[in-house]
Design an enzyme around this catalytic site. Structure first.
Site, PDB file in Angstrom:
ATOM      1  CE  LYS A 182       8.749  33.008 -24.165  1.00 32.54           C
ATOM      2  NZ  LYS A 182       7.361  33.594 -25.022  1.00 32.54           N
ATOM      3  N   GLY A 235       5.824  30.111 -14.261  1.00 34.94           N
ATOM      4  CA  GLY A 235       4.658  29.499 -15.444  1.00 34.94           C
ATOM      5  C   GLY A 235       3.734  27.985 -14.961  1.00 34.94           C
ATOM      6  CB  SER A 236       2.297  25.869 -16.621  1.00 35.45           C
ATOM      7  OG  SER A 236       2.717  25.940 -17.892  1.00 35.45           O
ATOM      8  CB  VAL A 239       5.099  24.641 -20.025  1.00 34.63           C
ATOM      9  CG1 VAL A 239       7.227  25.548 -20.166  1.00 34.63           C
ATOM     10  CG2 VAL A 239       4.721  25.044 -20.039  1.00 34.63           C
ATOM     11  N   GLY A 240       7.121  23.994 -16.872  1.00 34.99           N
ATOM     12  CA  GLY A 240       8.195  23.468 -15.932  1.00 34.99           C
ATOM     13  C   GLY A 240       8.730  21.967 -16.311  1.00 34.99           C
ATOM     14  CD  GLU A 257       9.614  31.416  -7.775  1.00 35.16           C
ATOM     15  OE1 GLU A 257       8.231  31.099  -7.015  1.00 35.16           O
ATOM     16  OE2 GLU A 257      10.939  31.417  -7.492  1.00 35.16           O
ATOM     17  CB  CYS A 291       1.128  31.371  -8.765  1.00 38.44           C
ATOM     18  SG  CYS A 291       2.160  32.595  -8.200  1.00 38.44           S
ATOM     19  CD  GLN A 336      -4.355  30.142 -20.211  1.00 43.46           C
ATOM     20  OE1 GLN A 336      -4.997  30.342 -18.841  1.00 43.46           O
ATOM     21  NE2 GLN A 336      -2.524  30.106 -20.732  1.00 43.46           N
ATOM     22  CD  GLU A 390      -2.246  27.000 -11.759  1.00 42.74           C
ATOM     23  OE1 GLU A 390      -1.421  27.131 -12.745  1.00 42.74           O
ATOM     24  OE2 GLU A 390      -1.818  28.035 -10.769  1.00 42.74           O
TER      25      GLU A 390
END
Ligand code: NAD
Length: 490
Positions: A182, A235-236, A239-240, A257, A291, A336, A390
């Protein structure tokens, strides 16, 4: 290669299911907007659970077929894919550049990184080592072998599209897994082109799929699908955390990650010119959308003013735009951009000083794009929100400290622990720092980096869930270990 990168993308960055291109079953689409000028680059299938079903149903048998191919031969097939990517590296890089707004030079460097990873993973097909070991039982030998997990669900961010894809796809494949990728809705075109390359490869038809769309729809459905036995996400942290709760409920293996708020420490005895150069690269390369970006710079007070002056002077010379002669491009989308500008404004209201930048570029060359001027902030408390959130843009904070101990405490004052760097000429200080800091990567006298493709990458704290990819450590994410007891008669 020079000039603004232009090529004709397809009208629809299709899904790839069972070896062919296809729109979303619902026919719905979203738009991919150019960060350079706000124009519509293409439409993107707005896929959902129905599209995942279509992707996964032929994959169950196709994955078994792929797993039955010996590891060495799987490696050969991956080498061939890497070779095709190498031959088409300029085309891939143009696509990366087009949809992210980074220069072609930077996109080519990213594609070369993806190729290094692809070749490294392909080589693992000749190893895939387990153990041959002893037993507590007489007349028994034990083998520990690797077995594919099954079907991997791979979800990635947009910042380095081809590298992020390679980082997950090649390790998943070499272990014998099928995969559903995805891509980010902000980088659908690179993924589409990657699918086109895979469609000409010797991978079994149906053993892989690319399903485009929104995270909350296609991404969420992927994590929920019971056929997906391992989920790997870049990702962020926010969301993780959501993904972890969904995957945790059904006990799917998960590799996360996530984000960082990485600090670069500048000591009294540092080579200040060199440290300034690295601080700027760490903070602003890829428009701060890394990141590993150096979003905090902690400076010992005796050199603070001198270092600050150097930074601001050099930052003012940076050029923004999509050309190879530019230093940084736009950020990925308008939302963003607005979030990061709002965070700067909120920090300013709480007493922060903007040393340079802090706003969107509004001149004729930049006004339609999402360009944020490279920004240095100071007079920010470690407890202020901006110190630990972040921003994923070209914005970094300067902090003044009295001792290295204080610097390390400040470095550890966020929930993250991805990367760090120290600038000093004192070897004892450098080594002690590298031992003490809780970050997945530490650099001495350089920038805040990610890892090379053959090394494990991941972070402490909320930068991940403890897993490491790529390197040989990625094999532990994408395979199961199985003990085989060989019993014999004497
Ligand atoms: P994001 O978390 O918003 O999105 C990442 C991906 O997750 C996208 O494909 C998105 O569609 C999908 N997604 C969103 N919601 C989802 C859900 N509920 N279920 C399943 N999938 C969902 O991140 P972003 O803004 O695209 O990328 C920036 C972030 O990525 C930063 O936090 C950055 O630090 C992180 N990042 C980490 C690494 C690393 O290796 N540690 C590398 C690159 C980027």
């Amino acid at each position: 290669v020079h000039g603004v990168v232009r090529l004709d993308p397809p009208n629809l960055a299709s899904n790839w299911i069972d070896g062919g291109e296809t729109p979303a079953a619902s026919g719905k689409t979203i738009e991919k907007i150019s960060p350079i000028d706000g124009s519509v680059l293409c439409k993107v299938p707005r896929s959902d659970a129905a599209d995942l079903e279509k992707a996964i149903s032929p994959m169950v048998a196709a994955q078994r077929l792929w797993e039955s191919v010996p590891g060495v031969e799987r490696g050969n097939i991956l080498y061939e894919i890497a070779q095709t990517m190498h031959e088409r590296r300029e085309e891939i890089s143009r696509m990366v550049s087009l949809e992210t707004g980074k220069s072609l030079k930077d996109a080519l460097a990213e594609t070369n990184g993806a190729l290094l990873l692809a070749r490294f993973a392909a080589g693992e097909g000749q190893r895939l080592y387990g153990r041959t070991t002893t037993s507590s039982i007489q007349n028994r030998l034990v083998l520990t072998i690797r077995q594919a997990r099954g079907i991997a669900g791979l979800i990635v961010s947009a910042n380095t599209p081809i590298a992020n894809i390679a980082w997950k796809v090649f390790p998943a494949l070499i272990c014998g897994n099928g995969f559903v990728l995805k891509p980010s809705e902000d980088a659908p075109l690179t993924a589409w082109l990657f699918g086109k390359i895979l469609s000409t490869s010797r991978l079994p038809k149906g053993s892989w799929a690319i399903v485009q769309g929104l995270g909350s729809e296609a991404g969420d459905a992927l994590v929920r699908n019971p056929q997906i036995s391992v989920v790997s996400f870049t990702g962020s942290t926010a969301v993780g955390r959501k993904i972890a709760s969904v995957a945790g409920e059904r006990l799917a293996r998960l590799s996360l990650e996530l984000g960082g708020k990485n600090a670069l420490v500048v000591c009294e005895d540092a080579d200040l010119e060199q440290a300034a150069q690295w601080a700027i690269l760490s903070a602003f390369s890829n428009a701060g959308q890394r990141c590993a970006s150096g979003s905090r710079v902690i400076v010992l007070d005796t050199v603070y003013e001198k270092f600050k002056a150097l930074l601001v002077e050099r930052t003012s010379k940076l050029r923004l735009g999509p050309q190879d002669s530019d230093d940084l491009g736009p950020v990925i989308n308008e939302k963003q951009m607005n979030q990061m500008l709002a965070a700067v404004e909120a920090a300013q209201k709480r007493g922060a000083t903007i040393l340079c930048g802090g706003s969107r570029l509004t001149g004729a060359a930049h006004a339609k794009g999402y360009y944020v001027a490279p920004t240095w902030l100071e007079n920010i408390r470690p407890t202020d929100e901006i110190s630990s959130s972040e921003l994923f843009g070209p914005i970094s904070i300067l902090y003044k400290v009295r001792t290295l101990d204080e610097a390390i405490d400040l470095l550890h004052s966020t929930p993250y622990g991805l990367t760090s760097a120290i600038h000093t000429r004192n070897i004892d200080q450098a080594l002690a720092f590298s031992q003490r800091v809780k970050t997945g990567v530490v650099s001495i006298n350089a920038g805040t980096y990610g890892s090379e493709p053959h090394l494990p990458f991941g972070g402490f704290g909320q930068s991940g869930n403890g897993s490491r990819e790529p390197g040989t450590e990625a094999l532990d994410v994408y395979s199961e270990l199985k003990n085989v007891y060989l019993n014999y008669k004497r």
